[in-house]
Design an enzyme around this catalytic site. Structure first.
Site, short mmCIF file in Angstrom:
data_model
loop_
_atom_site.label_atom_id
_atom_site.label_comp_id
_atom_site.label_asym_id
_atom_site.label_seq_id
_atom_site.Cartn_x
_atom_site.Cartn_y
_atom_site.Cartn_z
N GLN A 64 -12.13 -5.33 -3.75
CA GLN A 64 -11.01 -5.54 -2.83
C GLN A 64 -11.44 -6.38 -1.63
O GLN A 64 -10.58 -6.80 -0.85
CB GLN A 64 -10.43 -4.20 -2.36
CG GLN A 64 -9.65 -3.46 -3.44
CD GLN A 64 -9.00 -2.18 -2.97
OE1 GLN A 64 -9.26 -1.12 -3.53
NE2 GLN A 64 -8.13 -2.24 -1.98
N GLU B 112 2.00 0.20 1.79
CA GLU B 112 1.48 1.57 1.86
C GLU B 112 2.45 2.52 2.55
O GLU B 112 2.31 3.73 2.43
CB GLU B 112 0.12 1.53 2.56
CG GLU B 112 -0.85 0.68 1.73
CD GLU B 112 -2.15 0.36 2.42
OE1 GLU B 112 -2.14 0.28 3.66
OE2 GLU B 112 -3.15 0.17 1.73
N ARG C 186 -3.79 4.04 -0.95
CA ARG C 186 -2.49 3.47 -0.64
C ARG C 186 -2.00 3.82 0.76
O ARG C 186 -0.86 4.24 0.98
CB ARG C 186 -1.44 3.89 -1.66
CG ARG C 186 -0.30 2.87 -1.64
CD ARG C 186 0.56 2.87 -2.86
NE ARG C 186 1.50 1.78 -2.74
CZ ARG C 186 1.99 1.10 -3.76
NH1 ARG C 186 1.63 1.39 -4.98
NH2 ARG C 186 2.84 0.14 -3.56
N CYS C 187 -2.91 3.68 1.73
CA CYS C 187 -2.49 3.84 3.12
C CYS C 187 -3.53 3.17 3.98
O CYS C 187 -4.60 2.83 3.52
CB CYS C 187 -2.39 5.33 3.50
SG CYS C 187 -3.95 6.21 3.46
#
Lengths: 804, 308
Positions: free
Chosen positions: A235, A758, A382-383
């Site tokens: 990532q 997110e 996902r945040c």
């Protein structure tokens, strides 16, 4: 020549900001033409596979590789002893700790990497793993962080128990750090004097991002040219290049890191894993490319988990419900090594956003990190960094306070929201919220679902239940969240010393099309679609004529990668800024071509026109061509620009969610009848992509709230290492989602955009959880921990006497 | 040959670690046989004995092989044996070839008329992709207590046909299951077909599961025949509530002669719960499973009665 295309049509043709342009990535993904790490096959390539620990805590007495080496096709078996001369048996983590690459004397979690087998193919490697004989001596296992802090058992024998860690003093040999924000003394004083105080303890369980594609890498060391090429599920490819250089001693210009298509990341692919290091070492040792791709069980058992926060809260208010103070303490289970992926100065991420969307005058947060015999990690699934934990905490505390005050939770939120005119707003824990209009969003959401009508329906259902006419009860889940995304300002955000800016480089081709390269990397977010739209609006070239390229460190400008919803706030801003540099030069070229002064032309959609005489213009296509075929006095040829953007602040997207749920008290089965999600992410680049992101994030929120967990038994065995037990929802489990929006642009972002991918996860988890808890509120429920799977819901009903 | 005792798949995974210290997704090497007739399959089975095993849809066996919990040096794929496929409904009897897929069961109109409970149950097994491959024979022969068809076959009072070196024999589904993964089938035998009487009883297959593709937390198959407002016969069988499928004769008996009123229903549920022995797993503790089983059984009875 007469321009037969209207201005409106020209705008439409650009497919710029606001266009629901279809995702350009989908042509290849829907036809099976994606190109992932496991699709990379280089000539002569070998395959690696790990021998992993069956024990959560054990001393490694001996490793015998003879039988494995004797198997035909096995090329090498690496152990810590082989890596030690290269100083690669341990590696630094993103959190300032270090982690074993291969077991060095002991193992600290089940599934830990012990030896790396390199063989001619995947099948031989798997057979050879079976043949490596490891002798273990079991040690006492600590899976509970509270017990770990009391235990005489030393997990990390490599650390001096009295020396401070990366984030200050350590209180115990299994303690990692204490991190604090706010004013504890002042907060306690306010709480002690308050009219009403609500306290609650809650456990945000350990879960896992579980991307569809697990982690992997292919390392190829070209010994002739001294160049290392590393393909992988990264990532943050540039950060990986820098880390690989620092670890291996290979100069950074001799390392090329490539992130090909990535099948989802959700935070799982931010960190550096032993598999990457071993594939590099194995390629250096063997002189041929080496591939390592983990399987699903390895992904769930050994790569970065999320959450595992034990949170204790106190919230105080006046009798009327105005919140006066908030106190939060977290015991954070970080597993065997502190491998959290957070900006360096934030060992608990942005947990200090836990005052939420509310005007809370004073607050305190303390976080203690603890070692246990569990897999390392602590990534932001996902945040943004630990924001899901923070929002869950405050949205539960609000509900508990509402119970304490005997007040409606929607009204309690309303009277405590930060007001529109208070922005930019300085929170008690030190954040400057950039913009917001919470009351408008809340009112719109409650009106959309007919909140009062729902409460009436719920009251009727409770009455019917009590009369014995039904066995289902109804919950109305509310959440209002503020995310903090776009890390971040270089002045306080870095990863391994690298400031968290991001970048974009644009080249306009002579025929009027373009390529833009960024320091981020899409893992499903649709950057190739949306960043082209930002540029289209900035430079007047249709999005369809702009290629977006990411993930190759040889070509892309340096950036910190994609996680924490930072791509649009940071790289998106860099894209707009680079576009503006292009436009500035284009203006000079246009003025030259039109034989007027620079100030006498202005940009209009896809061209520069003479002010007051729009029939006289040069299109961006004409300008691009001129940049390459005319000698323009005072200007260099070509049309290129690069921008490195250091954001002045984070962006603060927000939203209002409502979930309406039925619960069968006899079986514990929940049924979601309605889910409404209003998101405000500032300027909306592509409404269709936003909607897709909301659906995806809500789906993962549903998963976490209703069953997804990484659970261990007392021996440290991971009980949830397959998709049979680790809940990954399918279309069957996912309800219909209604999406809605308001638009409150970010005042400091060049196009006013905030992150969005997110938000639905951050806001969704408490919304689903609150729906379950709200259903039981009329029967005396105050708080129960997630995940709300069937048996835990059933247990709540049972504990409340609803089966009697 | 496949004695995995009472351990359920998910728990097996940690057992894999304990025993072998390794993760698994790659099978050991094996020889692949693909005979075109039953005689061919039987001869490979006879030649290799314990080292050979037949594969139908592969949804239980292949994961076991990948986890290296099943070591199968000789794998005999039955999919080319045409005789093992197909559904016939003749003179009051349904006959289904062992290699008939769940997808075929769902889409067969004659079967829908002859035994609609199969349709209702098969739709609750896994997902369409799995059902394209998964077969009724594999589902009943493997002896996995989580599989849905064994309980259903006991409910229907089905008969399994086994063919082996000593010829053909029949075994009642109600007498087939001994323990988890342990059945009446001898190592050299192949389960070739399943037959049961056509039924026009009221029916229901009720299943609670955590998600698509999951084994039942509790599931129950019920057939009820009715005459003059009274139950004339009732059959109640349960899935994944013991190490074998459970037919509760007492539950059926409690319903016969009644009008399936609340008292009869309560008696039937109480009787059924006496016959189960669930174990704790990630779906929940025993107390929860027993309670949910009671609910699922009573719902199945109520729905079957409403259709009787």
């Amino acid at each position: 020549m007469k321009d037969e295309v209207t201005r409106e049509e020209r705008v439409t043709n650009l497919k710029g900001l606001g266009s629901s342009r279809k995702r350009v990535e989908d042509a290849r993904f829907t036809q099976g033409k994606g190109h992932y790490v496991d699709d990379i096959n280089l000539p002569g390539m070998l395959t690696g596979d790990f021998v992993r620990s069956p024990y959560a805590h054990a001393r490694v007495k001996s490793i015998n590789i003879d039988a494995a080496m004797a198997l035909d096709g096995v090329v090498a078996v690496l152990t810590a002893k082989d890596l030690e001369p290269l100083s690669l048996h341990w590696m630094p983590t993103l959190a300032g700790d270090k982690q074993m690459v291969l077991a060095d004397g002991k193992v600290l979690f089940q599934g830990q990497e012990v030896a790396f087998v390199v063989a001619k193919d995947r099948y031989i490697a798997a057979d050879a793993v079976d043949l490596v004989e490891v002798e273990y001596e079991e040690l006492p296992v600590l899976v509970d962080p509270f017990k770990s802090l009391q235990s005489d058992v030393v997990l990390r024998e490599d650390l001096d128990p009295t020396a401070p860690g990366a984030h200050g003093p350590r209180k115990h040999h299994n303690h990692i750090f204490t991190w604090e924000a706010g004013d504890e003394e002042g907060t306690n004083a306010v709480i002690d004097d308050a009219d009403v105080v609500a306290t609650e303890e809650m456990y945000y369980h350990r879960t896992h991002p579980c991307p569809l594609e697990p982690c992997g890498s292919v390392a190829s060391m070209d010994k002739v040219n001294g160049k290392l090429t590393l393909y992988g599920t990264f990532q943050a490819p540039h950060v990986v290049r820098t880390v690989a250089s620092l670890l291996s001693g290979i100069e950074e210009h001799n390392i090329r890191v490539v992130s090909p298509d990535i099948g989802g990341g959700f935070g799982n692919k931010v960190g550096v894993y032993p598999g990457y290091v071993c594939s590099i070492v194995a390629s250096i040792v063997t002189g041929v490319p080496v591939k390592w791709v983990e399987d699903r069980m390895e992904n769930l058992m050994s790569t970065a988990f999320a959450r595992d926060y034990w949170m204790k809260g106190k919230i105080s208010a006046t009798k009327e419900g105005k919140i006066t103070g908030l106190h939060c303490h977290v015991t954070a289970d970080h597993g065997a090594f502190d491998a959290c992926a957070d900006p360096t100065k934030f060992p608990a991420g942005f947990m200090s956003i836990c005052t939420g969307s509310y005007d809370i005058p004073i607050a305190y947060l303390g976080v203690d990190g603890v070692y246990t015999n569990k897999a390392p990690g602590g990534v932001s699934y996902r945040c943004s960094f630990r924001v899901t934990e923070a929002v869950y905490f405050i949205e539960r505390m609000i509900e508990v306070l509402a119970i304490e005050l005997n007040m409606d939770a929607a009204e309690l939120r309303r009277i405590n929201f930060i007001k529109k005119e208070q922005f930019p707003y300085d929170s008690a824990l030190g954040w400057e919220y950039d913009s917001g209009d919470y009351h408008t969003a809340w009112d719109k959401a409650l009106k959309a679902v007919d909140y009062e009508g729902l409460r009436k329906e719920q009251a009727e259902r409770v009455a019917a239940f009590k009369r014995g006419e039904t066995r289902t009860i109804m919950g109305i889940g509310l959440s209002f969240f503020t995310e903090i995304v776009g890390a971040g300002p270089v002045k306080n955000c870095d990863i391994l010393g690298m400031g968290m800016f991001d970048s974009c480089e644009i080249r306009i081709h002579p025929t009027g099309s373009a390529i833009a390269r960024l320091g981020t990397i899409s893992q499903g977010q649709g950057h190739a679609t949306t960043f082209a739209q930002i540029l289209a609006s900035e430079i007047g070239i249709p999005a369809d004529s702009i290629t977006i390229e990411e993930g190759d460190t040889d070509t892309a400008p340096y950036g910190l990668g994609t996680y924490g919803s930072r791509s649009t706030p940071v790289a998106g801003a860099a894209t707009a800024m680079a576009g503006r540099k292009i436009r500035a030069k284009a203006q000079m070229i246009a003025a030259y071509l039109l034989e007027v002064h620079d100030d006498d032309v202005e940009f209009d959609v896809d061209r520069f026109v003479i002010k007051g005489a729009p029939e006289r213009f040069k299109t961006m296509g004409e300008i691009a061509y001129a940049a390459y075929n005319q000698a323009i006095p005072g200007l260099e040829p070509g049309l290129e620009a690069v921008s490195y953007y250091d954001p002045p602040n984070m962006t603060y997207p927000f939203g209002a969610y409502v979930c309406v749920m039925d619960i069968d008290v006899d079986t514990g089965v929940p049924k979601i009848n309605r889910f409404y999600a209003l998101d405000d992410c500032g300027t909306r680049i592509n409404p269709m992509v936003i909607e897709g992101q909301i659906h995806g994030g809500l789906t993962e929120a549903l998963a976490v709230a209703l069953g997804q967990e990484i659970a261990y038994d007392d021996m440290g065995n991971c009980k949830t290492a397959t998709l049979m037990d680790f809940f990954l929802p399918t279309a069957w489990e996912v309800p219909n989602f209604e999406t809605d929006f308001t638009v409150t642009p970010s005042p400091h972002h060049p196009i006013g955009a905030k992150g969005v991918g997110e938000s639905p996860h951050v806001g969704g988890v408490p919304c689903f959880s609150n729906a379950v808890q709200d259903a039981f509120r009329p029967f005396g429920n105050r708080h129960t921990n997630m995940p709300h799977d069937h048996w835990r819901i059933w247990k709540t009903a049972n504990d409340l006497g609803l089966h009697d | 040959m496949f004695a995995l005792a009472l351990i359920e798949l998910p728990l097996l995974y940690s057992e894999v670690y304990r025993r072998q210290g390794g993760h698994r997704m790659i099978t050991s090497a094996f020889e692949y046989h693909r005979p075109s007739d039953l005689a061919g399959a039987l001869s490979v089975l006879e030649e290799h004995g314990d080292d050979a095993r037949v594969i139908a849809g592969g949804h239980s066996l292949i994961p076991m092989m990948k986890l290296r919990m099943a070591d199968v040096p000789h794998l005999i794929d039955l999919q080319d044996i045409a005789d093992l496929k197909g559904i016939t409904v003749e003179v009051g009897t349904v006959t289904i070839g062992a290699m008939t897929t769940q997808h075929d069961l769902i889409n067969n109109k004659a079967l829908l008329a002859a035994a609609p409970i199969i349709h209702e149950a098969a739709l609750q097994i896994a997902d369409p992709q799995v059902r394209y491959m998964g077969t009724i024979g594999g589902n009943v022969a493997n002896g996995d207590p989580g599989n849905d068809m064994p309980g259903l076959m006991q409910c229907l009072d089905a008969t399994f046909t086994l063919v082996g070196p000593d010829g053909t024999r029949s075994v009642k589904a109600r007498e087939f299951y001994e323990a988890a993964y342990m059945t009446e089938r001898e190592d050299g035998e192949i389960l070739t077909q399943i037959s049961f009487p056509v039924t026009n009883s009221g029916f229901a297959y009720e299943k609670q599961k955590r998600k698509i593709g999951d084994y039942a937390t509790a599931a129950c198959a019920v057939l009820i025949a009715k005459e003059d407002g009274k139950v004339t016969s009732a059959s109640v069988a349960m899935t994944n509530l013991s190490d074998v499928p459970v037919l509760s004769e007492a539950a059926g008996a409690a319903l016969v002669g009644t009008s399936c009123d609340a008292i009869a229903m309560k008696a039937a549920v109480a009787a059924a719960l006496q016959d189960i022995d669930p174990t704790e797993d990630n779906r929940g503790p025993v107390e929860f499973k027993i309670h949910v089983a009671g609910i699922i059984i009573s719902r199945a009875i109520a729905r079957a009665w409403s259709r009787a």
